[in-house]
Design a protein around this motif. Structure first.
Motif, PDB file in Angstrom:
ATOM      1  N   ILE A 107      29.294 -10.996  26.096  1.00  0.00           N
ATOM      2  CA  ILE A 107      28.700 -12.271  26.525  1.00  0.00           C
ATOM      3  C   ILE A 107      29.805 -13.080  27.191  1.00  0.00           C
ATOM      4  N   LEU A 108      29.515 -13.553  28.394  1.00  0.00           N
ATOM      5  CA  LEU A 108      30.515 -14.304  29.156  1.00  0.00           C
ATOM      6  C   LEU A 108      29.973 -15.692  29.505  1.00  0.00           C
ATOM      7  N   ARG A 109      30.881 -16.638  29.626  1.00  0.00           N
ATOM      8  CA  ARG A 109      30.481 -18.004  29.977  1.00  0.00           C
ATOM      9  C   ARG A 109      31.230 -18.452  31.227  1.00  0.00           C
ATOM     10  N   GLY A 110      30.621 -19.409  31.917  1.00  0.00           N
ATOM     11  CA  GLY A 110      31.257 -19.924  33.124  1.00  0.00           C
ATOM     12  C   GLY A 110      30.512 -21.131  33.646  1.00  0.00           C
ATOM     13  N   LEU A 111      30.934 -21.591  34.801  1.00  0.00           N
ATOM     14  CA  LEU A 111      30.247 -22.701  35.456  1.00  0.00           C
ATOM     15  C   LEU A 111      29.104 -22.150  36.300  1.00  0.00           C
ATOM     16  N   PRO A 112      28.008 -22.889  36.411  1.00  0.00           N
ATOM     17  CA  PRO A 112      26.872 -22.395  37.210  1.00  0.00           C
ATOM     18  C   PRO A 112      27.243 -22.074  38.651  1.00  0.00           C
ATOM     19  N   SER A 113      28.188 -22.810  39.218  1.00  0.00           N
ATOM     20  CA  SER A 113      28.537 -22.624  40.623  1.00  0.00           C
ATOM     21  C   SER A 113      29.659 -21.610  40.825  1.00  0.00           C
ATOM     22  N   SER A 114      30.178 -21.076  39.733  1.00  0.00           N
ATOM     23  CA  SER A 114      31.357 -20.218  39.837  1.00  0.00           C
ATOM     24  C   SER A 114      30.987 -18.743  39.670  1.00  0.00           C
ATOM     25  N   TYR A 140      30.899 -25.801  31.275  1.00  0.00           N
ATOM     26  CA  TYR A 140      30.302 -24.460  31.290  1.00  0.00           C
ATOM     27  C   TYR A 140      28.838 -24.569  31.742  1.00  0.00           C
ATOM     28  N   GLY A 141      27.918 -23.940  31.041  1.00  0.00           N
ATOM     29  CA  GLY A 141      26.508 -24.093  31.420  1.00  0.00           C
ATOM     30  C   GLY A 141      25.868 -22.833  31.946  1.00  0.00           C
ATOM     31  N   ALA A 142      26.637 -21.758  32.109  1.00  0.00           N
ATOM     32  CA  ALA A 142      26.051 -20.496  32.584  1.00  0.00           C
ATOM     33  C   ALA A 142      26.543 -19.346  31.711  1.00  0.00           C
ATOM     34  N   LEU A 143      25.678 -18.384  31.501  1.00  0.00           N
ATOM     35  CA  LEU A 143      26.015 -17.199  30.697  1.00  0.00           C
ATOM     36  C   LEU A 143      25.722 -15.929  31.474  1.00  0.00           C
ATOM     37  N   LYS A 144      26.547 -14.918  31.220  1.00  0.00           N
ATOM     38  CA  LYS A 144      26.284 -13.567  31.745  1.00  0.00           C
ATOM     39  C   LYS A 144      26.371 -12.586  30.589  1.00  0.00           C
ATOM     40  N   PHE A 145      25.638 -11.506  30.716  1.00  0.00           N
ATOM     41  CA  PHE A 145      25.637 -10.472  29.689  1.00  0.00           C
ATOM     42  C   PHE A 145      26.006  -9.139  30.341  1.00  0.00           C
ATOM     43  N   LYS A 146      26.963  -8.436  29.757  1.00  0.00           N
ATOM     44  CA  LYS A 146      27.428  -7.162  30.318  1.00  0.00           C
ATOM     45  C   LYS A 146      27.311  -6.063  29.266  1.00  0.00           C
ATOM     46  N   PRO A 147      26.281  -5.233  29.355  1.00  0.00           N
ATOM     47  CA  PRO A 147      26.163  -4.130  28.391  1.00  0.00           C
ATOM     48  C   PRO A 147      27.261  -3.088  28.619  1.00  0.00           C
ATOM     49  N   GLN A 148      27.771  -2.531  27.540  1.00  0.00           N
ATOM     50  CA  GLN A 148      28.859  -1.548  27.610  1.00  0.00           C
ATOM     51  C   GLN A 148      28.254  -0.137  27.605  1.00  0.00           C
ATOM     52  N   ILE A 149      28.026   0.359  28.799  1.00  0.00           N
ATOM     53  CA  ILE A 149      27.345   1.657  28.952  1.00  0.00           C
ATOM     54  C   ILE A 149      28.379   2.758  29.151  1.00  0.00           C
ATOM     55  N   THR A 150      28.172   3.857  28.454  1.00  0.00           N
ATOM     56  CA  THR A 150      29.045   5.023  28.638  1.00  0.00           C
ATOM     57  C   THR A 150      28.197   6.178  29.183  1.00  0.00           C
ATOM     58  N   SER A 151      28.864   7.268  29.471  1.00  0.00           N
ATOM     59  CA  SER A 151      28.143   8.425  30.020  1.00  0.00           C
ATOM     60  C   SER A 151      27.162   9.017  29.006  1.00  0.00           C
ATOM     61  N   SER A 152      27.400   8.719  27.730  1.00  0.00           N
ATOM     62  CA  SER A 152      26.516   9.278  26.701  1.00  0.00           C
ATOM     63  C   SER A 152      25.387   8.324  26.315  1.00  0.00           C
ATOM     64  N   THR A 153      25.334   7.159  26.947  1.00  0.00           N
ATOM     65  CA  THR A 153      24.286   6.196  26.603  1.00  0.00           C
ATOM     66  C   THR A 153      22.922   6.702  27.076  1.00  0.00           C
ATOM     67  N   PRO A 154      21.952   6.838  26.168  1.00  0.00           N
ATOM     68  CA  PRO A 154      20.619   7.297  26.590  1.00  0.00           C
ATOM     69  C   PRO A 154      19.944   6.271  27.507  1.00  0.00           C
ATOM     70  N   TYR A 155      19.179   6.794  28.432  1.00  0.00           N
ATOM     71  CA  TYR A 155      18.416   5.892  29.302  1.00  0.00           C
ATOM     72  C   TYR A 155      17.358   5.152  28.503  1.00  0.00           C
ATOM     73  N   GLY A 156      16.974   4.022  28.996  1.00  0.00           N
ATOM     74  CA  GLY A 156      15.907   3.271  28.323  1.00  0.00           C
ATOM     75  C   GLY A 156      16.146   1.777  28.424  1.00  0.00           C
ATOM     76  N   THR A 157      15.242   1.016  27.824  1.00  0.00           N
ATOM     77  CA  THR A 157      15.340  -0.440  27.844  1.00  0.00           C
ATOM     78  C   THR A 157      15.907  -0.925  26.523  1.00  0.00           C
ATOM     79  N   TYR A 158      16.965  -1.695  26.619  1.00  0.00           N
ATOM     80  CA  TYR A 158      17.636  -2.231  25.441  1.00  0.00           C
ATOM     81  C   TYR A 158      17.437  -3.742  25.402  1.00  0.00           C
TER      82      TYR A 158
END
Lengths: 171, 150
Positions: A107-114, A140-158
């Motif tokens: 989970i990452l935070r930042g400014l909306p314009s940045s 701040y005021g903005a969030l981003k989410f970065k899932p940590q996917i590896t080559s062994s991660t099964p496909y699908g919706t998380y």
């Protein structure tokens, strides 16, 4: 003669009808106590769910921010309800079934314009601050989410659930 | 001739009576029922967002379980909400059922009678669920001051 009496009677009815009857009823005086408590209120928009694609970010906003100049609204991630294993946020696929899979998600935070965002690592990190009368965040005021996917991660919706803690603080 | 005057006066009397009635009913017309109250003043929330109302303080009465409140799921939301109230130490006082958008609680029964005082750091928890499929969405806890009056 009868018609005249009838006419006078109707005229009397008309006058009585037009006159405010309350004026006759209010023969005694009285008072009521009127009180009104004006207290700070606010309404914050949080994301219902998070769409995790590269470049997607969520920007907090407010509908109302009537809090007074000596207070701010502070939004933090409620780490106790959001994180597992002492600070990891997970997304799940088929949660609760024998096929359950999970992946860690930053989970990452930042400014909306940045475009520059920083990782949130603490259990109660600030993600947005609002000031009186402003429906856009001040800090701040903005969030981003970065899932940590590896080559062994099964496909699908998380999916995962984030809980926010919102409080009024003195400036 | 006299009959004509009498008729005119009768009509005038009827109009006068009705206009009085209208004047009396005006204040009632402006009263919103609680179910009509939109507890957020703005409907600009886009779909995909959840409006979370927050308060500086809430007031309850000591020594009774039934409390008058005004808490609800803002009208513009597109989700169910479950509202819970907790004391600062985490003791749960109340948990609602699923509230539809626009649904407002006006009276609740808490789990225990409270002693008079000010409870700093009480929690109003909003758990949110999708309307098409009852799955949990993101939620929030708002912190407020619970004032318990004698």
């Amino acid at each position: 003669m009868i018609k005249r009496i009838f006419t006078i009677l109707l005229a009397t009815i008309m006058i009585c009808s037009i006159s405010p009857m309350n004026a006759f009823a209010n023969q005694t005086s009285g008072s009521i106590a009127v009180s009104y408590t004006y207290s700070p209120e606010y309404s914050i928009n949080i994301p219902a769910s998070i769409s995790i694609n590269d470049g997607d970010k969520f920007i907090f906003s407010a509908n109302t921010m009537d809090i007074g100049s000596n207070k701010n609204v502070r939004i933090t991630i409620d780490g106790a309800a959001t994180y597992e294993n002492g600070g990891n946020f997970y997304l799940y696929k088929d949660k609760g079934t024998e096929n359950e899979q999970r992946i860690s998600c930053r989970i990452l935070r930042g400014l909306p314009s940045s475009s520059s965002f920083e990782d949130i690592t603490g259990l109660s990190e600030l993600v947005a601050t609002f000031t009186d009368g402003n429906t856009s965040p001040k800090a701040y005021g903005a969030l981003k989410f970065k899932p940590q996917i590896t080559s062994s991660t099964p496909y699908g919706t998380y999916t995962g659930t984030v809980y926010f803690k919102i409080e009024l603080i003195d400036v | 001739m006299s009959c004509g005057i009498a008729l005119a006066l009768f009509v005038a009397a009827a109009i006068g009576y009705n206009s009085n009635d209208v004047l009396k009913s005006k204040p009632d017309d402006s009263v919103q029922t609680l179910s009509d109250v939109d507890i957020s003043s703005n409907n600009s929330s886009a779909s995909g967002m959840i409006a979370i109302p927050g308060y500086d303080h809430l007031v309850m009465k000591a020594g009774q379980k039934v409390q008058k409140v005004e808490l609800g799921n803002p009208k513009q939301n597109n989700c169910y909400m479950r509202i819970a109230i907790m004391l600062p130490d985490g003791t749960q006082l109340y948990e609602s059922g699923l509230l539809e958008p626009g649904q407002v609680l006006t009276s609740i029964e808490i789990s225990q009678e409270l002693k008079p005082g000010i409870y700093e750091g009480a929690i109003l928890s909003y758990s949110c669920y999708g309307m098409e499929e009852i799955k949990e969405l993101n939620g929030a806890k708002t912190i407020f001051k619970l004032e318990v009056e004698p």
